[in-house]
Design a protein around this motif. Sequence first.
Motif, PDB file in Angstrom:
ATOM      1  N   HIS A   3      -0.510  -6.097   8.497  1.00 50.01           N
ATOM      2  CA  HIS A   3      -0.625  -6.580   6.967  1.00 50.01           C
ATOM      3  C   HIS A   3      -2.004  -6.581   6.401  1.00 50.01           C
ATOM      4  O   HIS A   3      -2.180  -6.065   5.612  1.00 50.01           O
ATOM      5  CB  HIS A   3       0.024  -7.957   6.912  1.00 50.01           C
ATOM      6  N   GLU A   9      -3.654  -3.189   6.270  1.00 49.33           N
ATOM      7  CA  GLU A   9      -3.136  -2.332   5.159  1.00 49.33           C
ATOM      8  C   GLU A   9      -3.459  -2.677   3.907  1.00 49.33           C
ATOM      9  O   GLU A   9      -3.478  -1.979   2.963  1.00 49.33           O
ATOM     10  CB  GLU A   9      -1.384  -2.603   5.480  1.00 49.33           C
ATOM     11  N   ILE A  10      -3.388  -4.113   3.612  1.00 44.88           N
ATOM     12  CA  ILE A  10      -3.872  -4.833   2.283  1.00 44.88           C
ATOM     13  C   ILE A  10      -5.364  -4.316   2.139  1.00 44.88           C
ATOM     14  O   ILE A  10      -5.653  -3.712   1.003  1.00 44.88           O
ATOM     15  CB  ILE A  10      -3.865  -6.211   2.183  1.00 44.88           C
ATOM     16  N   PHE A  69       1.253  -4.085  -4.694  1.00 42.86           N
ATOM     17  CA  PHE A  69       1.250  -3.466  -3.406  1.00 42.86           C
ATOM     18  C   PHE A  69       1.788  -4.435  -2.479  1.00 42.86           C
ATOM     19  O   PHE A  69       2.961  -4.209  -1.876  1.00 42.86           O
ATOM     20  CB  PHE A  69      -0.021  -2.872  -2.973  1.00 42.86           C
ATOM     21  N   VAL A  70       1.562  -5.660  -2.471  1.00 44.44           N
ATOM     22  CA  VAL A  70       2.150  -6.948  -1.432  1.00 44.44           C
ATOM     23  C   VAL A  70       3.259  -7.166  -2.060  1.00 44.44           C
ATOM     24  O   VAL A  70       4.303  -7.129  -1.012  1.00 44.44           O
ATOM     25  CB  VAL A  70       1.310  -7.886  -1.593  1.00 44.44           C
ATOM     26  N   ASN A 121       2.656 -11.734  10.594  1.00 43.10           N
ATOM     27  CA  ASN A 121       1.742 -10.569  10.631  1.00 43.10           C
ATOM     28  C   ASN A 121       2.106 -10.125  12.208  1.00 43.10           C
ATOM     29  O   ASN A 121       1.813  -8.738  12.342  1.00 43.10           O
ATOM     30  CB  ASN A 121       0.337 -10.694  10.427  1.00 43.10           C
ATOM     31  N   GLU A 149       5.871  -5.219  -3.418  1.00 44.21           N
ATOM     32  CA  GLU A 149       6.397  -4.001  -3.204  1.00 44.21           C
ATOM     33  C   GLU A 149       6.666  -3.902  -1.607  1.00 44.21           C
ATOM     34  O   GLU A 149       7.924  -3.319  -1.279  1.00 44.21           O
ATOM     35  CB  GLU A 149       6.101  -2.837  -3.982  1.00 44.21           C
ATOM     36  N   LYS A 150       5.552  -3.906  -0.951  1.00 39.19           N
ATOM     37  CA  LYS A 150       5.676  -3.487   0.489  1.00 39.19           C
ATOM     38  C   LYS A 150       6.561  -4.592   1.166  1.00 39.19           C
ATOM     39  O   LYS A 150       6.978  -3.958   2.160  1.00 39.19           O
ATOM     40  CB  LYS A 150       4.203  -3.558   0.914  1.00 39.19           C
ATOM     41  N   TRP A 151       6.217  -5.716   0.952  1.00 28.16           N
ATOM     42  CA  TRP A 151       6.835  -6.894   1.986  1.00 28.16           C
ATOM     43  C   TRP A 151       8.235  -7.635   1.345  1.00 28.16           C
ATOM     44  O   TRP A 151       8.455  -8.646   1.796  1.00 28.16           O
ATOM     45  CB  TRP A 151       5.742  -7.510   2.414  1.00 28.16           C
ATOM     46  N   LYS A 152       8.329  -7.450   0.135  1.00 28.94           N
ATOM     47  CA  LYS A 152       9.646  -7.789  -0.691  1.00 28.94           C
ATOM     48  C   LYS A 152       9.611  -9.485  -0.601  1.00 28.94           C
ATOM     49  O   LYS A 152      10.797 -10.116  -0.083  1.00 28.94           O
ATOM     50  CB  LYS A 152      10.726  -7.253   0.095  1.00 28.94           C
ATOM     51  N   LYS A 184      -5.685  -0.729   0.660  1.00 27.90           N
ATOM     52  CA  LYS A 184      -5.367  -0.821  -0.716  1.00 27.90           C
ATOM     53  C   LYS A 184      -6.599  -1.180  -1.456  1.00 27.90           C
ATOM     54  O   LYS A 184      -6.996  -0.910  -2.565  1.00 27.90           O
ATOM     55  CB  LYS A 184      -4.228  -1.545  -1.044  1.00 27.90           C
ATOM     56  N   THR A 223       6.508  -8.818  11.730  1.00 25.71           N
ATOM     57  CA  THR A 223       7.278  -7.336  11.142  1.00 25.71           C
ATOM     58  C   THR A 223       6.752  -6.059  11.807  1.00 25.71           C
ATOM     59  O   THR A 223       7.509  -5.210  12.077  1.00 25.71           O
ATOM     60  CB  THR A 223       6.707  -7.221   9.703  1.00 25.71           C
TER      61      THR A 223
END
Length: 262
Positions: free
Chosen positions: A36, A39-40, A249-250, A196, A252-255, A43, A199
């Motif tokens: 996580h 990945e953030i 992004f956060v 973290n 959408e990516k991890w709902k 972005k 997932t």
Amino acid sequence: MKTRIVAAGVAALLITIGLAGKALAETIKIGATAGHHAEILEKVKPIAAKKGLDIVIVEFSDYVVPNTALDAGELNANSFQHQPYLDNQKADRGFRIESVATTVNFPMGIYSKKHKSWETVPNGATISIPNDPTNGGRALLLLQDRGIIKLKEGVGFKPSPIDIVDNPKKLRFLEVDAAQTPRSLEDVDAAAVNTNYATPAGLDPKDAILREDPKGPYVNVIAVRSVDKDKPWVKTLVEAYHTPEVKAFVAEKWKGSVLSSW
């Protein structure tokens, strides 16, 4: 001929300006745990680049080395920990680092491959928890919040199993490295796992049989060395992180399993 000379001069000027812009760009190394946080930052990276800050992301697989590397000057910043953990590391190891901004929250969950709900977890069950004081304590506080155990008064954010004063189900606690808690699920009744690590291991936070209150004190932070906290690049980094693009992004990516703090 004059037109060509002028055009050539303009082109040379533009090249010079471009080179000067590159020279002004500053490069920093940021440590992050794989998954996580990394990945953030991927972005954040292009957003920061537009502001003249080049980010090199250095990935780690544990919670100890990123602070050691930052304190030693091998990193300029890190993004992987919440404030209680940072406070504990500073108290134990004397690190001269501090938080400069909040990032995201990963509500801790308790997972099981043997039981579909907490109600079916038997008396005497073995529960694995992280072996670092802050995240292990976080797991115990989660169980206390659900009325499953009771801890001594005044233990703060760092209780350990020896601080349990009431344990009606006679639960046994196995302390393991935080990164290994998902693997421990094969051998225990349930495990407290940081999101973290959950997932990437294929665990869905929605399937946790118990889940932490997301509005608790465990929001993650960006940390830098104390001597660097007022440097211009720190402000640029925080501004690049706290953008609508990163927030979207956060979400959408991890709902909803990862929550932005801004």
